[in-house]
Design a protein around this motif. Structure first.
Motif, PDB file in Angstrom:
ATOM      1  N   LEU A  66      28.468  71.759  55.466  1.00  0.00           N
ATOM      2  CA  LEU A  66      29.545  70.840  55.815  1.00  0.00           C
ATOM      3  C   LEU A  66      30.209  70.270  54.565  1.00  0.00           C
ATOM      4  O   LEU A  66      31.442  70.164  54.495  1.00  0.00           O
ATOM      5  CB  LEU A  66      28.996  69.709  56.685  1.00  0.00           C
ATOM      6  CG  LEU A  66      29.991  68.613  57.079  1.00  0.00           C
ATOM      7  CD1 LEU A  66      31.122  69.190  57.917  1.00  0.00           C
ATOM      8  CD2 LEU A  66      29.288  67.492  57.837  1.00  0.00           C
ATOM      9  N   LEU A  67      29.417  69.937  53.569  1.00  0.00           N
ATOM     10  CA  LEU A  67      29.982  69.425  52.318  1.00  0.00           C
ATOM     11  C   LEU A  67      30.846  70.475  51.632  1.00  0.00           C
ATOM     12  O   LEU A  67      31.901  70.157  51.071  1.00  0.00           O
ATOM     13  CB  LEU A  67      28.862  68.962  51.388  1.00  0.00           C
ATOM     14  CG  LEU A  67      28.112  67.684  51.793  1.00  0.00           C
ATOM     15  CD1 LEU A  67      26.960  67.415  50.827  1.00  0.00           C
ATOM     16  CD2 LEU A  67      29.060  66.494  51.845  1.00  0.00           C
ATOM     17  N   LEU A  68      30.401  71.723  51.649  1.00  0.00           N
ATOM     18  CA  LEU A  68      31.196  72.791  51.048  1.00  0.00           C
ATOM     19  C   LEU A  68      32.524  72.976  51.771  1.00  0.00           C
ATOM     20  O   LEU A  68      33.567  73.214  51.140  1.00  0.00           O
ATOM     21  CB  LEU A  68      30.397  74.104  51.065  1.00  0.00           C
ATOM     22  CG  LEU A  68      29.180  74.155  50.140  1.00  0.00           C
ATOM     23  CD1 LEU A  68      28.428  75.469  50.324  1.00  0.00           C
ATOM     24  CD2 LEU A  68      29.597  73.992  48.684  1.00  0.00           C
ATOM     25  N   ILE A  69      32.491  72.864  53.105  1.00  0.00           N
ATOM     26  CA  ILE A  69      33.729  72.986  53.869  1.00  0.00           C
ATOM     27  C   ILE A  69      34.658  71.815  53.579  1.00  0.00           C
ATOM     28  O   ILE A  69      35.868  71.984  53.370  1.00  0.00           O
ATOM     29  CB  ILE A  69      33.418  73.082  55.375  1.00  0.00           C
ATOM     30  CG1 ILE A  69      32.689  74.397  55.681  1.00  0.00           C
ATOM     31  CG2 ILE A  69      34.698  72.995  56.204  1.00  0.00           C
ATOM     32  CD1 ILE A  69      32.242  74.528  57.120  1.00  0.00           C
ATOM     33  N   LEU A  70      34.090  70.610  53.546  1.00  0.00           N
ATOM     34  CA  LEU A  70      34.901  69.430  53.286  1.00  0.00           C
ATOM     35  C   LEU A  70      35.457  69.430  51.870  1.00  0.00           C
ATOM     36  O   LEU A  70      36.479  68.779  51.606  1.00  0.00           O
ATOM     37  CB  LEU A  70      34.081  68.164  53.520  1.00  0.00           C
ATOM     38  CG  LEU A  70      33.604  67.926  54.957  1.00  0.00           C
ATOM     39  CD1 LEU A  70      32.852  66.613  55.047  1.00  0.00           C
ATOM     40  CD2 LEU A  70      34.774  67.941  55.920  1.00  0.00           C
ATOM     41  N   GLN A 111      40.488  70.169  59.753  1.00  0.00           N
ATOM     42  CA  GLN A 111      40.249  70.145  61.193  1.00  0.00           C
ATOM     43  C   GLN A 111      38.757  70.053  61.501  1.00  0.00           C
ATOM     44  O   GLN A 111      38.354  69.346  62.440  1.00  0.00           O
ATOM     45  CB  GLN A 111      40.858  71.390  61.830  1.00  0.00           C
ATOM     46  CG  GLN A 111      42.370  71.454  61.714  1.00  0.00           C
ATOM     47  CD  GLN A 111      42.941  72.808  62.112  1.00  0.00           C
ATOM     48  OE1 GLN A 111      42.194  73.715  62.488  1.00  0.00           O
ATOM     49  NE2 GLN A 111      44.250  72.945  62.042  1.00  0.00           N
ATOM     50  N   VAL A 112      37.928  70.749  60.733  1.00  0.00           N
ATOM     51  CA  VAL A 112      36.483  70.660  60.926  1.00  0.00           C
ATOM     52  C   VAL A 112      36.002  69.243  60.669  1.00  0.00           C
ATOM     53  O   VAL A 112      35.145  68.710  61.397  1.00  0.00           O
ATOM     54  CB  VAL A 112      35.753  71.658  60.011  1.00  0.00           C
ATOM     55  CG1 VAL A 112      34.247  71.405  60.004  1.00  0.00           C
ATOM     56  CG2 VAL A 112      36.038  73.088  60.451  1.00  0.00           C
ATOM     57  N   PHE A 113      36.536  68.601  59.654  1.00  0.00           N
ATOM     58  CA  PHE A 113      36.163  67.225  59.339  1.00  0.00           C
ATOM     59  C   PHE A 113      36.462  66.289  60.512  1.00  0.00           C
ATOM     60  O   PHE A 113      35.622  65.456  60.891  1.00  0.00           O
ATOM     61  CB  PHE A 113      36.905  66.769  58.080  1.00  0.00           C
ATOM     62  CG  PHE A 113      36.748  65.316  57.774  1.00  0.00           C
ATOM     63  CD1 PHE A 113      35.541  64.816  57.305  1.00  0.00           C
ATOM     64  CD2 PHE A 113      37.801  64.433  57.959  1.00  0.00           C
ATOM     65  CE1 PHE A 113      35.389  63.469  57.032  1.00  0.00           C
ATOM     66  CE2 PHE A 113      37.660  63.086  57.682  1.00  0.00           C
ATOM     67  CZ  PHE A 113      36.444  62.599  57.216  1.00  0.00           C
ATOM     68  N   ILE A 114      37.639  66.414  61.113  1.00  0.00           N
ATOM     69  CA  ILE A 114      38.014  65.548  62.234  1.00  0.00           C
ATOM     70  C   ILE A 114      37.166  65.862  63.463  1.00  0.00           C
ATOM     71  O   ILE A 114      36.615  64.956  64.113  1.00  0.00           O
ATOM     72  CB  ILE A 114      39.507  65.716  62.556  1.00  0.00           C
ATOM     73  CG1 ILE A 114      40.372  65.308  61.349  1.00  0.00           C
ATOM     74  CG2 ILE A 114      39.879  64.887  63.789  1.00  0.00           C
ATOM     75  CD1 ILE A 114      40.247  63.864  60.956  1.00  0.00           C
ATOM     76  N   LEU A 115      37.029  67.137  63.801  1.00  0.00           N
ATOM     77  CA  LEU A 115      36.306  67.523  65.012  1.00  0.00           C
ATOM     78  C   LEU A 115      34.806  67.268  64.887  1.00  0.00           C
ATOM     79  O   LEU A 115      34.143  66.949  65.874  1.00  0.00           O
ATOM     80  CB  LEU A 115      36.568  68.999  65.329  1.00  0.00           C
ATOM     81  CG  LEU A 115      37.994  69.324  65.772  1.00  0.00           C
ATOM     82  CD1 LEU A 115      38.211  70.831  65.812  1.00  0.00           C
ATOM     83  CD2 LEU A 115      38.287  68.716  67.133  1.00  0.00           C
TER      84      LEU A 115
END
Length: 291
Positions: A122-126, A168-172
């Protein structure tokens, strides 16, 4: 004693009057802000319906005396907007729903499926939300060119998705974390797979958030300029913002047709916003999931 009671009785009245003045001030401020935002649109619409002579000889905010609706047809033909409109429509219609679906599945997996390293992932995506895409244009062009995707739809859609999905991943992810885990646990006991839980339980609940993200993603994709300018060099693959920029360079003195082209460029995004904004507001006020 009587004076004290009178003072106590007048306190709510004084407080109500102060609150009324605050509300009046807020309404005045909102009206002023609305005028500042609406004034340029009124100017553009009025100018798009005027001839060049009317533009030069009348006030900027004066309504057209003889509306020149032919400006729209002339601008559409001279700017070859049929090609750029088609390209923008193909890119947006593919990228926006596909990106939202992938983002929703990724957010569900990171929020509701426990596995080793999910927080690190998740951190890598953010981390992707922290990188301005402007600094990535040069290496992005090298990568897309190495894949032989310059002047192709995938060559634009894939980078658009890469820079849009992290946000979008962060919000969802935050929204999925707030949904009670009892919903998924009950479905798992009944033998439902994670995809079934995501599709039948979590996705319908997420529709208000998806509607908001769809509006934002559609507008940003439809109006994106810098990345398309780098990755689309063939004029036959240009999107609407690129076509509008070229039209402005060629016909900058034809104010009526230029503003007509601007109206036609922003109109689809405005229509999508007006359509989905209604569903977005109704979804937010329809209630929340209770655990």
């Amino acid at each position: 004693m009587t004076a004290a009671v009178a003072t106590f009785d007048n306190a709510p009245v004084v407080e109500r009057r102060q609150r009324d003045w605050v509300l009046i001030g807020l309404w005045i401020a909102l009206v002023l802000v609305a005028i500042v935002w609406i004034a340029p649109f009124i100017f553009i619409i009025f100018t798009s319906l005027k001839s060049t002579a009317q533009v030069m000889n009348s006030s900027a905010f004066a309504p057209p005396t003889e509306p020149q609706f032919s400006n729209y047809a002339a601008a559409w033909a001279r700017g070859r907007f049929s090609t750029t409109f088609f390209n923008s429509a193909i890119i947006t219609v593919i990228k926006v729903p596909l990106g939202l679906f992938i983002s929703a599945m990724a957010a569900y997996a990171l929020a509701k499926i426990e596995f080793k390293g999910n927080k690190l992932l998740l951190l890598l995506i953010l981390f992707g939300t922290m990188i301005p895409f402007q600094v990535m244009l040069a290496p992005l062009f090298t990568l897309v060119n190495g894949l032989h995707l310059i002047d192709t739809y995938p060559g634009v859609i894939l980078p658009y998705m890469a820079f849009g999905i992290p946000y979008q991943v962060f919000i969802l992810h935050g929204f999925f974390r707030g949904i009670p885990k009892e919903l998924s646990e009950a479905a798992r006991i009944d033998g439902a797979s994670h995809f079934v839980i995501f599709w039948r339980i979590f996705l319908p609940v997420t529709l208000p958030v998806l509607a908001a993200l769809l509006i934002l993603d559609f507008v940003s994709t439809w109006n994106e300029f810098a990345m398309a300018l780098v990755l689309l060099q063939d004029q036959k693959m240009w999107t609407l913002p690129l076509g509008l920029s070229a039209f402005q360079g060629q016909f900058s003195r034809d104010y009526g047709q230029l503003n007509s082209a601007i109206v036609m460029t922003v109109l689809p995004a405005t229509i999508v916003y007006l359509i989905f904004q209604r569903y977005f507001v109704s979804g937010l006020t329809s209630g929340a999931v209770k655990g």
